[in-house]
Write a protein that holds these residues in place. Structure first.
Motif, PDB file in Angstrom:
ATOM      1  N   GLN A   1      52.500 -71.972 -11.151  1.00  0.00           N
ATOM      2  CA  GLN A   1      51.912 -71.415  -9.937  1.00  0.00           C
ATOM      3  C   GLN A   1      50.890 -72.364  -9.306  1.00  0.00           C
ATOM      4  O   GLN A   1      49.941 -71.933  -8.654  1.00  0.00           O
TER       5      GLN A   1
ATOM      6  N   CYS B   1      47.578 -72.295 -12.202  1.00  0.00           N
ATOM      7  CA  CYS B   1      47.399 -71.363 -13.327  1.00  0.00           C
ATOM      8  C   CYS B   1      47.651 -72.136 -14.618  1.00  0.00           C
ATOM      9  O   CYS B   1      48.801 -72.423 -14.968  1.00  0.00           O
TER      10      CYS B   1
ATOM     11  N   ARG C   1      50.269 -63.726 -13.206  1.00  0.00           N
ATOM     12  CA  ARG C   1      50.339 -64.456 -11.938  1.00  0.00           C
ATOM     13  C   ARG C   1      51.783 -64.598 -11.452  1.00  0.00           C
ATOM     14  O   ARG C   1      52.034 -64.658 -10.244  1.00  0.00           O
TER      15      ARG C   1
ATOM     16  N   PRO D   1      44.962 -67.812 -18.902  1.00  0.00           N
ATOM     17  CA  PRO D   1      44.647 -68.888 -17.948  1.00  0.00           C
ATOM     18  C   PRO D   1      43.188 -69.293 -18.030  1.00  0.00           C
ATOM     19  O   PRO D   1      42.308 -68.477 -18.329  1.00  0.00           O
TER      20      PRO D   1
ATOM     21  N   HIS E   1      47.340 -72.719 -18.696  1.00  0.00           N
ATOM     22  CA  HIS E   1      47.237 -72.078 -20.003  1.00  0.00           C
ATOM     23  C   HIS E   1      47.106 -73.156 -21.081  1.00  0.00           C
ATOM     24  O   HIS E   1      47.877 -74.125 -21.085  1.00  0.00           O
TER      25      HIS E   1
ATOM     26  N   CYS F   1      53.191 -64.207 -17.662  1.00  0.00           N
ATOM     27  CA  CYS F   1      51.858 -64.292 -17.059  1.00  0.00           C
ATOM     28  C   CYS F   1      51.807 -63.364 -15.856  1.00  0.00           C
ATOM     29  O   CYS F   1      52.771 -63.279 -15.080  1.00  0.00           O
TER      30      CYS F   1
ATOM     31  N   CYS G   1      51.101 -75.445 -17.185  1.00  0.00           N
ATOM     32  CA  CYS G   1      50.629 -75.154 -15.825  1.00  0.00           C
ATOM     33  C   CYS G   1      51.791 -74.614 -14.995  1.00  0.00           C
ATOM     34  O   CYS G   1      52.886 -75.181 -15.008  1.00  0.00           O
TER      35      CYS G   1
END
Length: 447
Positions: free
Chosen positions: A350, A353, A259, A225, A355, A257, A348
């Protein structure tokens, strides 16, 4: 006179950009403008046969009378050492299938000895002569009798090469960089090689899951991220192989991920009531932003269109991003994408977050690749982390992290479940001190 010559060259040929010039390029967060599309169309007007790396050579080619669209043209290097021009994945795969012979597209292993026979035919010699060439020009013929196999990390004392002396100095200052003796770095390298070879040439158990010959295969780097400062620009978090027939939602489900695995909330007063649901179960919305189009994940009722607020923001600022397209990632395959090799795109989830994802390679599936369609997207490489051990017992993986903890020597402090409860609660489950406790998901668990 010089100006007239330049016009004549531009009319008859399509040349690569002159070094030092600043070509018009679109940014990763904006839709390409009309000027950039025209520039790309002019750069792609020459038609050439794709080479083994998936990128057409940069040599000037004679332009045809009919201008091709950028999606149908063979990709070239738009910025040397960075990324290619825009192209459509399915069009490039079709161009390869027209050029290659049926034997090149075959996914079955060739019979033993057929490689030597094919090479002998290409060279126009007999098998006996080819075997003689192997013995005379093989690797063993180039080894000096005085050479000894000391390994790549053993550097002789009497060396005059500056590179070897600097390498030796580096190894003396960083003993961990030496790969002898089963060190951690060597173990990680072995695990990475095992991941790449785990599905080498694997055949499907169900014939319906067999990969079709001539299928396009894409290699994708998924980076950390953007909010994570360490390794976010240099080391990819995960590397996947995907097929052109797969949908974007399959890659979205494959990306792991930390998250997504975290648990939200503070549970110092009620540690037994920490929920089992993760953030991914609660917040399912996500999108890819590739070549000026948002591909949203709208498979579930909880999903929201995350691109809507971005487009509305761009409209208020009169930004080119306001003209971005919006599609569902469950309706689009990788073969339908228009993209650039080596160019950064966005994933993207969350909410915030983000990447960076980069399509680093494109080719056709061969006999050495996994031929089981159900295995893809195939994780072939990932970054490894060491696990966070419990600060108390130094044995088990951390399950809790505390802040403002009166009983902990450091802040934050990591605990396994047993040590956390024994230190912070009495026999009746009441808190013994003031602290904040959060469930902790160790990223090393996924390594």
């Amino acid at each position: 006179m010089h100006r007239t010559r330049r016009k004549r060259v531009a009319k008859n040929t399509t040349a690569a950009p002159t070094p030092g010039t600043n070509p018009v390029l679109d940014t990763c967060n904006a839709v390409p403008s009309t000027a950039s599309s025209a520039t790309t169309k002019a750069a792609n007007s020459s038609k050439s046969i794709p080479d083994a790396s998936g990128l057409a050579p940069e040599t000037p080619q004679a332009s045809s009378s009919i201008q091709e669209t950028p999606e149908d043209a063979s990709p070239m290097m738009e910025v040397f050492g960075s990324h290619s021009t825009r192209f459509r994945v399915s069009s490039l795969g079709a161009a390869w299938q027209k050029v290659l012979s049926p034997s090149d597209l075959e996914l079955r292993e060739p019979p033993k000895g057929s490689d030597d026979m094919h090479l002998a035919q290409e060279l126009g010699v007999s098998l006996k002569v080819l075997q003689e060439l192997h013995s005379v020009c093989g690797e063993e013929a180039f080894i000096c009798p005085a050479e000894t196999d000391n390994g790549v990390s053993t550097i002789p004392e009497d060396v005059d090469l500056l590179t070897l002396r600097l390498r030796k100095q580096y190894l003396n200052m960083n003993p961990g960089a030496n790969y002898q003796g089963g060190r951690l770095e060597a173990k990680i390298d072995n695990m990475k090689r095992e991941m790449e070879l785990q599905y080498f040439g694997q055949l499907p158990e169900d014939p319906q899951h067999a990969v079709q010959k001539g299928e396009v295969l894409l290699a994708i780097n998924v980076y950390y991220p953007i909010i994570k400062p360490r390794h976010k620009d240099t080391k990819p978090h995960q590397v996947f192989h995907v097929l052109g027939c797969q949908r974007l939602m399959e890659l979205r489900d494959a990306v792991s991920c930390i998250r997504d695995m975290q648990l939200s909330g503070e549970f110092s007063n009620t540690p037994n009531l920490a929920p089992d649901t993760t953030n991914k179960d609660l917040y399912k919305s996500a999108f890819f932003f590739i070549d000026g189009t948002f591909y949203n994940d709208m498979r579930y009722t909880q999903c929201r269109d995350l691109s809507k607020i971005i487009i509305e923001w761009a409209q208020m600022r009169d930004d080119a991003l306001a003209k971005a397209g919006v599609k569902s990632m469950s309706d689009v395959t990788f073969g339908e994408l228009t993209l650039k090799i080596g160019y950064p795109y966005l994933f993207c989830h969350q909410g915030n977050c983000e990447h960076i994802i980069i399509f680093k390679d494109i080719r056709l599936v061969n006999s050495g690749d996994c031929q089981d369609r159900s295995v893809y997207p195939l994780l072939i490489n990932k970054h490894f982390f060491k696990c966070h051990k419990c600060y108390m017992c130094k044995m088990y993986t951390a399950r809790w992290v505390t802040n403002e903890d009166e009983l902990a020597p450091v802040d934050p402090c990591f605990f396994c479940d047993m040590c956390f409860r024994m230190l912070h609660y009495d026999s009746e489950g009441k808190k013994l001190a003031r602290f904040l406790a959060f469930p902790f998901v160790d990223p090393g668990v996924f390594g």
